[in-house]
Design a protein around this motif. Sequence first.
Motif, PDB file in Angstrom:
ATOM      1  N   VAL A 155      21.430  10.852 -16.863  1.00  0.00           N
ATOM      2  CA  VAL A 155      21.572   9.414 -16.603  1.00  0.00           C
ATOM      3  C   VAL A 155      21.034   8.631 -17.803  1.00  0.00           C
ATOM      4  N   SER A 156      19.910   9.057 -18.338  1.00  0.00           N
ATOM      5  CA  SER A 156      19.324   8.414 -19.508  1.00  0.00           C
ATOM      6  C   SER A 156      20.260   8.523 -20.719  1.00  0.00           C
ATOM      7  N   ILE A 157      20.907   9.660 -20.874  1.00  0.00           N
ATOM      8  CA  ILE A 157      21.853   9.860 -21.974  1.00  0.00           C
ATOM      9  C   ILE A 157      23.034   8.912 -21.821  1.00  0.00           C
ATOM     10  N   GLU A 158      23.535   8.762 -20.592  1.00  0.00           N
ATOM     11  CA  GLU A 158      24.648   7.829 -20.364  1.00  0.00           C
ATOM     12  C   GLU A 158      24.257   6.406 -20.771  1.00  0.00           C
ATOM     13  N   THR A 159      23.049   6.009 -20.438  1.00  0.00           N
ATOM     14  CA  THR A 159      22.565   4.680 -20.813  1.00  0.00           C
ATOM     15  C   THR A 159      22.493   4.548 -22.335  1.00  0.00           C
TER      16      THR A 159
END
Length: 189
Positions: free
Chosen positions: A98-102
Amino acid sequence: MTTPLPGSPPSLEGLIEENRLAIAQLRGLLDKLTPVIYRQPFGAGGRHSLGKHVRHIIDHYSALFGGLEGGGESIDYEHRRRDETLEAWPHRAAERLVSIETSLLALADQPPTRLTLDYPLDEERLLLGSSIERELAFLTSHTIHHMAILGLLAEQIGVPLPESFGVHPSTLRHWRREAMLSPVTEEEA
């Protein structure tokens, strides 16, 4: 997402979207896995697990973003942090995805940056010029490659996945073109 003209290079937004779609598929797989299945050893000597492949994918994105945080002076995929908790706990890996997507979304607002890829060769160290577009294209292919392996492993233990899981966007585009060009037979109609 903009559609590039035939033969033109993909846009930054398109490359970001390809990576985001792969990451979303990967998160979908993680939602189906218990820690025991995630850690299950495969292959000779038990060197493979779903978790190890997921961690490896995350490590590469972390190397890119770590290099960008350092001003893009050096992206180094070889000397990356190998966070073993990400290969043991699917919920931790999902949180990191999720952090990577952000972080991927934030790249759209970043001005064009010349990057340097630090590529060690035994006794020699190559410093190769690159760009965020080139690195995102690499990460798409790298991620999909490992997702194909994940798909094979998941299939062996009965984890259902969509047909498009671990299939490169270029192959998906080819399948769509082929489907549009193939005539419908009377039996199919």
